[in-house]
Design an enzyme around this catalytic site. Structure first.
Site, PDB file in Angstrom:
ATOM      1  N   SER A 133      -9.589   4.143   1.099  1.00 34.64           N
ATOM      2  CA  SER A 133      -8.430   4.864   1.634  1.00 34.64           C
ATOM      3  C   SER A 133      -7.800   5.720   0.557  1.00 34.64           C
ATOM      4  O   SER A 133      -7.845   5.385  -0.635  1.00 34.64           O
ATOM      5  CB  SER A 133      -7.415   3.830   2.114  1.00 34.64           C
ATOM      6  OG  SER A 133      -6.162   4.421   2.352  1.00 34.64           O
ATOM      7  N   TYR A 157      -2.291  -4.348   0.525  1.00 40.50           N
ATOM      8  CA  TYR A 157      -3.356  -3.683   1.282  1.00 40.50           C
ATOM      9  C   TYR A 157      -4.125  -2.729   0.378  1.00 40.50           C
ATOM     10  O   TYR A 157      -5.352  -2.749   0.302  1.00 40.50           O
ATOM     11  CB  TYR A 157      -2.771  -2.912   2.484  1.00 40.50           C
ATOM     12  CG  TYR A 157      -3.731  -1.896   3.068  1.00 40.50           C
ATOM     13  CD1 TYR A 157      -4.840  -2.304   3.806  1.00 40.50           C
ATOM     14  CD2 TYR A 157      -3.558  -0.509   2.858  1.00 40.50           C
ATOM     15  CE1 TYR A 157      -5.740  -1.381   4.321  1.00 40.50           C
ATOM     16  CE2 TYR A 157      -4.438   0.412   3.371  1.00 40.50           C
ATOM     17  CZ  TYR A 157      -5.534  -0.022   4.101  1.00 40.50           C
ATOM     18  OH  TYR A 157      -6.427   0.893   4.601  1.00 40.50           O
ATOM     19  N   LYS A 161      -8.243  -2.522  -1.229  1.00 43.21           N
ATOM     20  CA  LYS A 161      -9.176  -1.376  -1.250  1.00 43.21           C
ATOM     21  C   LYS A 161      -9.654  -1.102  -2.680  1.00 43.21           C
ATOM     22  O   LYS A 161     -10.840  -0.875  -2.934  1.00 43.21           O
ATOM     23  CB  LYS A 161      -8.506  -0.121  -0.670  1.00 43.21           C
ATOM     24  CG  LYS A 161      -8.178  -0.224   0.812  1.00 43.21           C
ATOM     25  CD  LYS A 161      -9.429  -0.335   1.650  1.00 43.21           C
ATOM     26  CE  LYS A 161      -9.155  -0.557   3.115  1.00 43.21           C
ATOM     27  NZ  LYS A 161     -10.309  -1.031   3.873  1.00 43.21           N
TER      28      LYS A 161
END
Ligand code: NAD
Ligand code: UD1
Length: 352
Positions: A133, A157, A161
């Site tokens: 992302s 989050y 990644k």
């Protein structure tokens, strides 16, 4: 696509938003697709609709309701079929929830990925496309973001990644047989032009366009605009919105590159359009496409939000031979078509 005929791809998280659209494109391109998903944030109805949209190719799709953290169940899927590559979408993605429940995010995203990589190794399947992302750029000092920018995660989050990117680099470093594509998505929006599949988040949407869409169909009274004092064209945040169909095609391009390039190693690509659009511009485009007025409530900035983020698209254009085709008009048109036909997503007012 003669050459791709019958190559078998495992798609984790294939019932989800990006996974369902990509699965459809894979099927139409002649791939055989096995989807695994625990349906934590999705519905099996999405998989059924993908099979239907794929027409005669629909029979090349199969589905297993499996959680990647369940190693035995995941292993079983690998014992049923030999995969040529894996596209790994499965993961939790709500930033706020990740701050409240970091262990859940580390467990689901990281343990799930480790299990997958271990099972892939055991079955000698070492081609992977991973959903990273633009969040790994944190608050970039300048734009457009190029793939060599320093990386910085702003929340659990984002850290999942970042960690998974590093895990992939280490796996390749230790075993050069691994071929890995780390795809950094910017802001996926829109839906398939049929309006039969689209984004259907559970609960209150975190992202801009699913929220706007729910205001348009009367599920929510107004859009809260997070921040009007940014140093941008109209004071609201600027992002790189990309049509989910363009994003899906980007995966096919990445997959092709994996199959065609002998020593691709572990490579990272931005998937964006290179265009920055503000919140108010996006709302105006959606109002135009839908004919609906979106009432706004202007509010403070959302903590952790960067001001302006958009992609440098050069690397993907040159090396993947892929470029996004659609602009925000088409994104809003297709998002509205999906919303209009499915105001409650795959569910009903009772499941909201
Ligand atoms: P999504 O929630 O619609 O899809 C993810 C799917 O993974 C869901 O169907 C969910 O049920 C499944 N899943 C989650 N954990 C699982 C597990 N342990 N085992 C099996 N299945 C599991 O999300 P999406 O928007 O389609 O995103 C796909 C991927 O792309 C995610 O990894 C996400 O972090 C990443 N991504 C998304 C965006 C975005 O804005 N949508 C942006 C950048 C990156
Ligand atoms: C968010 C995530 C990011 C993730 C990305 C794609 C945060 C802090 N960041 O990024 O980690 O990779 O989604 O899934 O959640 N906005 C509003 N009102 C809303 C929702 C959003 O004004 O109700 C604004 C935001 O302030 C931002 C823009 O709309 O300026 C886009 O927001 P969003 O869709 O959440 O995406 P990102 O902030 O880019």
């Amino acid at each position: 696509m003669e050459g791709e005929w019958r190559k078998s791809i495992l798609v984790t998280g294939g019932a989800g938003y990006i996974g369902s659209h990509t699965t459809l494109q894979l099927l139409l391109d002649g791939y055989k697709v096995v989807v695994i998903d625990n349906l934590d944030n999705s519905s099996e109805e999405a998989v059924r609709r993908v099979a239907k949209l794929a027409g005669e190719y629909g029979h090349n799709l199969s589905f297993h309701q499996v959680d990647l953290r369940d190693k035995e169940a995941t292993e079983k899927v690998f014992s049923l079929e030999k995969f040529d590559a894996v596209i790994h979408f499965a993961g939790l993605k709500a930033v706020g929830e990740s701050v409240a429940k970091p262990l859940l995010y580390y467990n689901n995203n990281i343990v799930g990925t480790l299990n997958l990589l271990e099972i892939m190794t055991a079955h000698n399947c070492k081609k992977l496309v991973f959903s990273s992302s633009a969040t790994v750029y944190g608050q970039p000092n300048e734009v457009p973001c190029t793939e060599d920018f320093p990386l910085c995660a702003m929340n659990p989050y984002g850290r999942t990644k970042l960690f998974i990117e590093e895990i992939c680099r280490d796996a390749h470093q230790a075993d050069p047989e691994w071929k890995i594509m780390l795809l950094r998505y910017f802001n996926p929006v829109g839906a398939h032009s049929s309006g039969n599949i689209g984004e259907d988040p559970r609960g209150i949407p975190n992202n801009l366009m699913p929220f706007v869409q729910q205001v348009a169909v009367g599920r929510r009274p107004e859009l809260v605009v997070f921040g009007t004092d940014y140093k941008t064209k109209d004071g609201t945040g600027v992002r790189d919105y990309i049509h989910v169909m363009d994003l899906s095609d980007g995966h096919i391009a990445a997959l092709r590159k994996l199959f065609e390039t002998k020593d691709i190693g572990c490579e990272v690509y931005n998937l964006g359009t290179g265009q920055g659009t503000s919140v108010l511009e996006m709302v105006a485009a959606f109002e135009k496409a839908s004919g609906k007025k979106i009432p706004l409530k202007l509010a403070d900035r959302r903590p952790g939000d960067p001001e302006t983020v958009y992609a440098s698209t050069e690397k993907a254009e040159q090396e993947l031979n892929w470029k996004a085709q659609y602009g925000i008009e088409e994104m809003c048109r297709d998002q509205w078509n999906w919303a209009r036909k499915n105001p409650w997503g795959y569910g009903s007012p009772e499941t909201d």
